[in-house]
Design an enzyme around this catalytic site. Structure first.
Site, PDB file in Angstrom:
ATOM      1  N   HIS A 183       0.948  -1.275  -0.123  1.00  0.00           N
ATOM      2  CA  HIS A 183       0.096  -0.184  -0.169  1.00  0.00           C
ATOM      3  C   HIS A 183       0.906   1.155  -0.036  1.00  0.00           C
ATOM      4  O   HIS A 183       0.405   2.327   0.180  1.00  0.00           O
ATOM      5  CB  HIS A 183      -0.947  -0.031   1.253  1.00  0.00           C
ATOM      6  CG  HIS A 183      -2.111  -0.994   1.242  1.00  0.00           C
ATOM      7  ND1 HIS A 183      -2.750  -1.217   0.160  1.00  0.00           N
ATOM      8  CD2 HIS A 183      -2.291  -2.102   1.975  1.00  0.00           C
ATOM      9  CE1 HIS A 183      -3.667  -2.441   0.583  1.00  0.00           C
ATOM     10  NE2 HIS A 183      -3.298  -2.818   1.537  1.00  0.00           N
ATOM     11  N   ASP A 309      -4.136 -13.059   3.498  1.00  0.00           N
ATOM     12  CA  ASP A 309      -5.556 -12.617   4.323  1.00  0.00           C
ATOM     13  C   ASP A 309      -6.622 -12.708   3.469  1.00  0.00           C
ATOM     14  O   ASP A 309      -7.681 -12.641   4.009  1.00  0.00           O
ATOM     15  CB  ASP A 309      -5.484 -11.087   4.540  1.00  0.00           C
ATOM     16  CG  ASP A 309      -4.826 -10.018   3.509  1.00  0.00           C
ATOM     17  OD1 ASP A 309      -4.695 -10.690   2.340  1.00  0.00           O
ATOM     18  OD2 ASP A 309      -4.530  -8.681   3.709  1.00  0.00           O
TER      19      ASP A 309
HETATM   20 ZN   LIG Z   1      -4.316  -7.248   2.829  1.00  0.00          ZN
END
Ligand SMILES: [Zn+2]
Length: 370
Positions: A183, A309
């Site tokens: 990110h 995840d």
């Molecule tokens: Zn993630």
């Protein structure tokens, strides 16, 4: 697991892929996250790394220490302003008395110079330390503490070292990076990420002689930072499968199918967003789509942004993917070329090790099956 040929040490039941790891990655103690105005415990905790490490060493994987890289390695994919901010903000925060005098024990932004605020005015560097943070950090979840910078740099060293192992002829290597990175963009950080480990690995592979690199991102969330870093480049393909930001999921503002790259990079970016609740079969079909697209790009090396995840039990995403599917994904991605895998997200501590081990086992068997 297949045992014939391939990786050195790839005996039956043994993971031969080298694990690049440095204990400084444990020094980052974010102390939770501020989400919707409230500080929660957070899930990006040091135990993630030790849990993964235990699973991989338990499978016999060899551990190697990263080589220390100078700042040129991260400056190849990040603006100097961001790198300087991350390197110095904690010292500035302490010098400003924020922890001792105001009880603010972590660096967190509170004002953001978005276009909504500036309305066309030039961006000025604000005088107050607590106002400078919003120039670089785009959310309130990504806190900085006393050991954050050491961990961030250790993680980029792990990624660069894994790439160097590929450059030197290894078919696969894995960087146990913490904090994660996908990110983090050219000039900004957020989403529990500070510097972009996968981008560092991809650039290191390019600098090591790979004419074209493909990044495959199977974290449950779109890697908006990686996409931004390579969006206008033709030499690095970026493909991601993730929960649909249009269904209300982080990073909200990026990760849509229409984002295909720009300029020379047009066509070298591919997003496959999936509905919440998606399970193995459509998820693997999306991985296949990414691999097919990446294959057309002709990669000489691959970076796998390995977030686990998408696991059914993970608290941070609604995808419902099993460890067996992650292993199958590893096998398919390995067929694209030599793979430097870089740890991204994955927050369900009881299943985390099984998912990462499964994926690396898939990478190993995918290579030996060729
Ligand atoms: Zn993630």
């Amino acid at each position: 697991m297949r045992s014939e040929g391939g990786l050195p040490g790839a005996d039956a039941g043994r993971l031969g892929i080298q694990i690049v790891w440095h204990e400084d990655c444990l020094l980052h103690q974010p102390g939770g996250e501020v989400w919707l105005g409230t500080r929660d415990a957070g899930t990006e905790v040091p135990d993630r790394a030790t849990t993964i490490l235990a699973a991989l060493t338990g499978a016999g994987a060899p551990i190697v220490r990263p080589r220390r890289h100078d700042s040129a390695t991260v400056l190849a994919v990040h603006d100097p302003g961001l790198v300087d901010h991350l390197a110095t903000i904690w010292a500035d925060w302490e010098a400003g008395g924020y922890p001792a005098d105001y009880g603010r024990d972590r660096v967190v932004p509170y004002v953001f110079p978005t276009e909504a605020m500036l309305a066309g005015l030039p961006l000025r560097r604000p005088a107050a330390t607590h106002a400078q943070v919003g120039m670089f950090c785009y959310d309130t979840m990504t806190l900085i503490g006393p050991g954050t910078w050491e961990a961030v740099r250790a993680a980029t060293d792990c990624a660069a070292t894994a790439a160097a192992l590929i450059t030197s002829g290894r078919p696969a290597a894995y960087a146990l990076c913490r904090p994660p990175g996908h990110h983090a963009g050219p000039a900004g950080y957020g989403g529990s990420c500070y510097l972009n480990n996968a981008a560092v690995a991809a650039q290191a592979l390019r600098d090591g002689g790979a004419a074209r690199v493909a990044i495959i991102d199977i974290d449950a969330h779109h890697g908006n930072g990686t996409q931004a870093i390579f969006y206008d480049r033709a030499d690095v393909f970026y493909g991601s499968v993730h929960v649909d930001p249009g269904a209300g999921w982080f990073p909200h503002y990026a990760g849509f199918a229409a984002e295909r790259g720009s300029g020379p990079g047009a066509g070298a970016n591919r997003n496959v967003p999936l509905s919440p609740g998606t399970g193995d079969e459509p998820w693997l079909a999306a991985v296949d789509e990414l691999c097919a697209d990446a294959g057309k790009h002709g990669p000489e090396a691959v970076v796998l942004s390995l977030g686990v995840d998408a696991a059914s039990a993970d608290p941070e995403s609604p995808l419902q993917v099993t460890a067996a599917a992650y292993q199958a994904a590893g096998e398919r991605i390995a067929r694209l070329g030599p793979v430097a895998a870089v740890q991204e997200g994955g927050y369900d501590l009881p299943s985390l090790g099984e998912y990462v081990l499964g994926t690396l086992t898939g990478l190993q068997s995918g290579r030996t099956a060729q």
